[in-house]
Enzyme design. Structure first.
Site, short mmCIF file in Angstrom:
data_model
loop_
_atom_site.label_atom_id
_atom_site.label_comp_id
_atom_site.label_asym_id
_atom_site.label_seq_id
_atom_site.Cartn_x
_atom_site.Cartn_y
_atom_site.Cartn_z
N ASP A 31 45.99 16.35 -81.97
CA ASP A 31 46.12 15.70 -80.66
C ASP A 31 45.80 16.72 -79.57
O ASP A 31 46.24 17.87 -79.62
CB ASP A 31 47.55 15.16 -80.47
CG ASP A 31 47.61 14.13 -79.35
OD1 ASP A 31 47.82 12.95 -79.65
OD2 ASP A 31 47.43 14.53 -78.18
N VAL A 96 45.15 4.29 -76.38
CA VAL A 96 43.89 4.08 -77.11
C VAL A 96 44.11 2.90 -78.06
O VAL A 96 44.95 2.98 -78.97
CB VAL A 96 43.47 5.34 -77.89
CG1 VAL A 96 42.14 5.09 -78.60
CG2 VAL A 96 43.35 6.55 -76.96
N HIS A 100 46.08 4.18 -84.55
CA HIS A 100 46.19 5.59 -84.98
C HIS A 100 47.66 5.93 -85.14
O HIS A 100 48.51 5.40 -84.42
CB HIS A 100 45.55 6.53 -83.96
CG HIS A 100 46.08 6.34 -82.58
ND1 HIS A 100 45.66 5.30 -81.76
CD2 HIS A 100 47.01 7.02 -81.87
CE1 HIS A 100 46.31 5.36 -80.63
NE2 HIS A 100 47.15 6.39 -80.66
P1 AMP Z 1 48.45 6.70 -77.74
O1 AMP Z 1 48.92 7.08 -76.36
O2 AMP Z 1 49.52 6.42 -78.74
O3 AMP Z 1 47.39 5.63 -77.68
O4 AMP Z 1 47.76 8.01 -78.33
C1 AMP Z 1 46.52 8.48 -77.92
C2 AMP Z 1 46.55 9.96 -78.15
O5 AMP Z 1 45.21 10.43 -78.19
C3 AMP Z 1 47.29 10.76 -77.07
O6 AMP Z 1 48.39 11.44 -77.64
C4 AMP Z 1 46.22 11.71 -76.54
O7 AMP Z 1 46.72 12.99 -76.24
C5 AMP Z 1 45.21 11.74 -77.68
N1 AMP Z 1 43.84 12.05 -77.31
C6 AMP Z 1 43.12 11.50 -76.29
N2 AMP Z 1 41.90 12.04 -76.26
C7 AMP Z 1 41.82 12.93 -77.28
C8 AMP Z 1 40.80 13.80 -77.77
N3 AMP Z 1 39.59 13.88 -77.20
N4 AMP Z 1 41.08 14.59 -78.84
C9 AMP Z 1 42.30 14.53 -79.42
N5 AMP Z 1 43.30 13.72 -79.01
C10 AMP Z 1 43.08 12.93 -77.95
#
Ligand code: AMP
Length: 116
Positions: A31, A96, A100
């Site tokens: 993350d 997102v 995941h």
């Molecule tokens: P959620 O908020 O549960 O949808 O989780 C999305 C996660 O994706 C968050 O914890 C972000 O920090 C992570 N995230 C967003 N962009 C990236 C990226 N480019 N690489 C790695 N993690 C990411």
């Protein structure tokens, strides 16, 4: 067609990120904003499922594969114990909408026990 998700763009190499594990159906990355000493994301390659409820209904075997890979990664990156978090819906913190799992491990303190 909607825009590809950020995770699909990572999988396709459009956004740089280290893919730390890959199976025929899943991949895992760190993350970008870790909320625990070890904070990994396990992500289906398919963007077909928005959240864990859709995944459980549509492909429970793939959900089980996520749990298995999370377990393997927690053993590789920490002591084997881990939290598995699926934020489901914007009001629960999901940002997102490509399902995941957050895998959090390694010296979890009170703050990381409440994060995800
Ligand atoms: P959620 O908020 O549960 O949808 O989780 C999305 C996660 O994706 C968050 O914890 C972000 O920090 C992570 N995230 C967003 N962009 C990236 C990226 N480019 N690489 C790695 N993690 C990411």
């Amino acid at each position: 067609m909607s825009e590809p998700s950020i995770f699909t763009r990572i999988l396709d190499g459009e956004i740089p990120s280290d893919i730390i594990a890959e199976t025929p159906t899943l991949f895992a990355i760190r993350d970008i904003a870790p909320k625990a000493p070890v904070h990994l994301l396990v992500i289906p390659k398919t963007a077909q499922y928005r959240d864990v409820t859709e995944l459980a209904a549509g492909d429970p075997g793939l959900l089980a594969e996520i749990v298995e890979l999370a377990n393997t990664l927690a053993a590789e990156h920490s002591d084997g114990d881990f939290r598995l978090v699926f934020n489901t819906g914007a009001n629960a913190g999901q940002t997102v909408f490509h399902v995941h799992a957050h895998v959090m491990a390694g010296g979890l303190d009170e703050k990381s026990m409440n994060a995800g």
